[in-house]
Write a protein that holds these residues in place. Structure first.
Motif, PDB file in Angstrom:
ATOM      1  N   VAL A   1      15.169  76.291  39.436  1.00 56.50           N
ATOM      2  CA  VAL A   1      14.850  74.982  40.014  1.00 56.50           C
ATOM      3  C   VAL A   1      15.610  73.872  39.289  1.00 56.50           C
ATOM      4  O   VAL A   1      16.130  72.934  39.922  1.00 56.50           O
ATOM      5  CB  VAL A   1      13.329  74.722  39.967  1.00 56.50           C
ATOM      6  N   CYS A   2      15.703  73.969  37.968  1.00 56.14           N
ATOM      7  CA  CYS A   2      16.446  72.960  37.195  1.00 56.14           C
ATOM      8  C   CYS A   2      17.919  72.950  37.594  1.00 56.14           C
ATOM      9  O   CYS A   2      18.526  71.881  37.766  1.00 56.14           O
ATOM     10  CB  CYS A   2      16.306  73.233  35.700  1.00 56.14           C
ATOM     11  N   LEU A   3      18.510  74.149  37.744  1.00 54.35           N
ATOM     12  CA  LEU A   3      19.911  74.224  38.171  1.00 54.35           C
ATOM     13  C   LEU A   3      20.092  73.631  39.565  1.00 54.35           C
ATOM     14  O   LEU A   3      21.084  72.938  39.835  1.00 54.35           O
ATOM     15  CB  LEU A   3      20.380  75.681  38.161  1.00 54.35           C
ATOM     16  N   LEU A   4      19.133  73.895  40.447  1.00 51.52           N
ATOM     17  CA  LEU A   4      19.199  73.362  41.804  1.00 51.52           C
ATOM     18  C   LEU A   4      19.159  71.836  41.791  1.00 51.52           C
ATOM     19  O   LEU A   4      19.941  71.169  42.481  1.00 51.52           O
ATOM     20  CB  LEU A   4      18.033  73.910  42.630  1.00 51.52           C
ATOM     21  N   ILE A   5      18.263  71.277  40.981  1.00 53.15           N
ATOM     22  CA  ILE A   5      18.134  69.816  40.900  1.00 53.15           C
ATOM     23  C   ILE A   5      19.384  69.197  40.280  1.00 53.15           C
ATOM     24  O   ILE A   5      19.885  68.166  40.751  1.00 53.15           O
ATOM     25  CB  ILE A   5      16.880  69.433  40.091  1.00 53.15           C
TER      26      ILE A   5
ATOM     27  N   ILE B   1      24.257  65.927  40.897  1.00 53.90           N
ATOM     28  CA  ILE B   1      25.697  65.685  40.725  1.00 53.90           C
ATOM     29  C   ILE B   1      26.352  65.384  42.074  1.00 53.90           C
ATOM     30  O   ILE B   1      27.139  64.438  42.210  1.00 53.90           O
ATOM     31  CB  ILE B   1      26.369  66.897  40.054  1.00 53.90           C
ATOM     32  N   SER B   2      26.017  66.181  43.087  1.00 52.11           N
ATOM     33  CA  SER B   2      26.588  65.965  44.422  1.00 52.11           C
ATOM     34  C   SER B   2      26.165  64.611  44.985  1.00 52.11           C
ATOM     35  O   SER B   2      26.969  63.897  45.597  1.00 52.11           O
ATOM     36  CB  SER B   2      26.146  67.080  45.373  1.00 52.11           C
ATOM     37  N   PHE B   3      24.908  64.238  44.759  1.00 51.91           N
ATOM     38  CA  PHE B   3      24.398  62.955  45.256  1.00 51.91           C
ATOM     39  C   PHE B   3      25.120  61.788  44.594  1.00 51.91           C
ATOM     40  O   PHE B   3      25.498  60.815  45.257  1.00 51.91           O
ATOM     41  CB  PHE B   3      22.898  62.862  44.997  1.00 51.91           C
ATOM     42  N   ILE B   4      25.329  61.876  43.280  1.00 52.17           N
ATOM     43  CA  ILE B   4      26.008  60.798  42.551  1.00 52.17           C
ATOM     44  C   ILE B   4      27.443  60.634  43.045  1.00 52.17           C
ATOM     45  O   ILE B   4      27.923  59.512  43.258  1.00 52.17           O
ATOM     46  CB  ILE B   4      25.980  61.071  41.035  1.00 52.17           C
ATOM     47  N   GLU B   5      28.143  61.759  43.242  1.00 52.89           N
ATOM     48  CA  GLU B   5      29.524  61.689  43.728  1.00 52.89           C
ATOM     49  C   GLU B   5      29.580  61.059  45.117  1.00 52.89           C
ATOM     50  O   GLU B   5      30.431  60.213  45.396  1.00 52.89           O
ATOM     51  CB  GLU B   5      30.134  63.092  43.759  1.00 52.89           C
ATOM     52  N   GLU B   6      28.666  61.463  45.987  1.00 54.35           N
ATOM     53  CA  GLU B   6      28.630  60.911  47.345  1.00 54.35           C
ATOM     54  C   GLU B   6      28.266  59.430  47.321  1.00 54.35           C
ATOM     55  O   GLU B   6      28.822  58.623  48.073  1.00 54.35           O
ATOM     56  CB  GLU B   6      27.610  61.686  48.178  1.00 54.35           C
TER      57      GLU B   6
END
Length: 223
Positions: A108-112, A117-122
């Motif tokens: 779950v931690c890896l998923l979050i 990271i993807s959200f910040i880049e977007e």
């Protein structure tokens, strides 16, 4: 001048830009392809073109940040991680032991972390687009009906003739006509630290800034 404005309106049924390289064609062919001239467009022609190409502005779509974040948990890689997390809970270790909570928490931690990271880049990409929108020219000097007028940059259409001078923000992608070479700051678009020299026939991009010179240009792309 009046004769120059009496030309066929652009027909949306027959107009097709596929395969037309307006960035590199000789200026004479650019005028021919866009059915315009150095006398500019008529108001009637510009109105028809505005219906074809739409307003010269970037669309801003409001979005829910939380839902945007959750969307990064809905893709093939995330599905695999989510399935592994569920299996760690459902399947016991054997020997009467309970679920594997350590694996569950780790997955779950890896998923979050991956989604964050993807959200910040977007989000950074969205902020860059918003900054570009704020930098676009609100007003421009355009040749319509044989007269220079100050208009909102949003009404520009391909084929319009615009005037560019020191301090102006380029209102749309355009090809330079005859006049003094320009020094253009396009750092917001390309990251180049120094202004670049643009001369007759060169392309200038919407959102860049004129640092030196004065010239007319024909708009080749909007939006």
């Amino acid at each position: 001048m009046a004769e120059d404005l009496e030309k066929p309106l652009l027909d949306p049924e027959n107009f097709n830009r596929d395969g037309i390289d307006l960035e590199r064609l000789p200026l004479e062919e650019v005028f021919e392809q866009l059915r315009t001239s150095q006398a500019g467009l008529s108001s009637e022609d510009a109105e028809v073109r505005l219906k074809i190409f739409g307003p010269n502005k970037l669309e801003e779509k409001p979005e829910n940040k939380f839902l945007k974040f959750l969307s990064f948990m809905w893709n093939p890689l995330s599905w695999v991680m989510e399935a592994a997390a569920i299996m760690a809970i459902v399947l016991a270790n054997g020997g009467g032991e309970g679920p594997d909570w350590q694996d569950f928490v780790g997955i779950v931690c890896l998923l979050i972390i991956n989604s964050t990271i993807s959200f910040i880049e977007e989000n950074n990409a969205g902020n860059a687009a918003a900054a570009l929108m704020a930098h676009l020219a609100p007003k421009t000097k355009v040749l319509r009906d044989g007269q220079w007028q100050e208009q909102d940059a949003s009404i520009l259409v391909p084929g319009d003739i615009v005037s560019i001078k020191l301090g102006d923000i380029i209102p749309a992608d355009a090809r330079l006509l005859e006049g003094d070479p320009l020094k253009i700051d396009q750092s917001a678009l390309t990251g180049e630290s120094m202004p670049v020299t643009k001369k007759t026939g060169d392309e200038v991009f919407s959102g860049s800034t004129c640092k030196h010179g004065e010239i007319e240009a024909v708009v080749i792309a909007t939006g």
